[in-house]
Design a protein around this motif. Structure first.
Motif, short mmCIF file in Angstrom:
data_model
loop_
_atom_site.label_atom_id
_atom_site.label_comp_id
_atom_site.label_asym_id
_atom_site.label_seq_id
_atom_site.Cartn_x
_atom_site.Cartn_y
_atom_site.Cartn_z
N VAL A 202 1.00 -1.17 -0.05
CA VAL A 202 0.02 -0.02 0.19
C VAL A 202 0.86 1.23 0.01
CG1 VAL A 202 -1.56 1.35 1.70
CG2 VAL A 202 -2.00 -1.02 1.23
N GLY A 203 1.83 1.15 0.87
CA GLY A 203 2.66 2.42 0.86
C GLY A 203 3.50 2.46 -0.55
N LEU A 204 4.25 1.51 -0.80
CA LEU A 204 4.61 1.65 -2.06
C LEU A 204 3.95 1.89 -3.27
CD1 LEU A 204 7.31 -1.19 -1.81
CD2 LEU A 204 7.81 1.08 -1.69
N ASP A 205 2.57 1.48 -3.27
CA ASP A 205 1.49 1.80 -4.44
C ASP A 205 1.43 3.43 -4.44
OD1 ASP A 205 1.45 -0.64 -5.38
OD2 ASP A 205 -0.37 -1.22 -4.52
N ILE B 102 5.47 5.84 -9.38
CA ILE B 102 6.53 4.88 -9.87
C ILE B 102 7.73 5.62 -10.41
CG2 ILE B 102 6.92 3.11 -11.82
CD1 ILE B 102 5.71 2.02 -9.57
N GLU B 103 7.39 6.55 -11.05
CA GLU B 103 8.69 7.41 -11.75
C GLU B 103 9.55 7.97 -10.48
OE1 GLU B 103 5.18 8.64 -12.21
OE2 GLU B 103 5.17 7.43 -13.87
N ASP B 104 9.07 8.15 -9.32
CA ASP B 104 9.85 8.44 -8.23
C ASP B 104 10.87 7.18 -7.64
OD1 ASP B 104 8.84 10.98 -8.34
OD2 ASP B 104 7.58 10.57 -6.78
N LEU B 105 10.65 6.04 -8.16
CA LEU B 105 11.46 5.10 -7.58
C LEU B 105 12.53 4.65 -8.58
CD1 LEU B 105 8.88 2.59 -5.88
CD2 LEU B 105 10.25 4.03 -4.74
N PRO B 106 13.69 4.30 -8.37
CA PRO B 106 14.72 3.93 -9.25
C PRO B 106 14.32 2.65 -9.87
CG PRO B 106 15.73 4.70 -7.18
CD PRO B 106 14.20 4.59 -7.03
#
Length: 137
Positions: A24-27, A31-35
């Protein structure tokens, strides 16, 4: 009991719920902010429970990306191995980790309770600090 304490206790009792909260936190993160290396799926299943221990490949990569800061905080400043020897692997240990973790954790869309519970239950901090080498008798 605070809402954070109740959330921590729920995650402590149910590793599947913990993994769901990580997702939930990662969602909630763009997505562009995560390498892209954090999102790569070359390690097989990205999450699961093995021998009662949760694992989450993406969170492991996030933790590894902050390894130096986490190691300095957990192993030197916080004295994780000694705190674990005092509390055992209990929710009290996860709460102690949560209280101190704020000093090194920023810009990740996961609550500290989620991170601390995962770090204790997955043995991430034990491996990081090499606790078996520093066991207190």
């Amino acid at each position: 009991m605070s809402n954070d304490d109740a959330q921590l206790e729920a995650m402590w009792r149910d590793p599947t719920y913990l993994l769901d909260q990580i997702d939930v936190g990662l969602d909630s993160q763009e997505i562009e902010d995560l390498p892209t290396w954090m999102l790569a799926d070359e390690d097989g299943p990205y999450r699961g429970i093995e021998n009662g221990r949760p694992f989450h490949n993406i969170l492991e990569r996030v933790l590894e990306s902050r390894r130096t800061a986490l190691e300095e905080w957990a192993c030197i400043t916080f004295g994780y191995c000694h705190v674990k020897a005092e509390h055992g692997e209990t929710i009290a240990l996860a709460k102690a980790v949560c209280d101190g973790l704020a000093s090194v954790w920023a810009n990740v869309p996961l609550p500290l309770a989620t991170i601390s519970c995962y770090c204790v239950q997955s043995l991430f901090l034990d491996k990081l600090c090499e606790c078996p080498k520093h066991a207190v008798v």
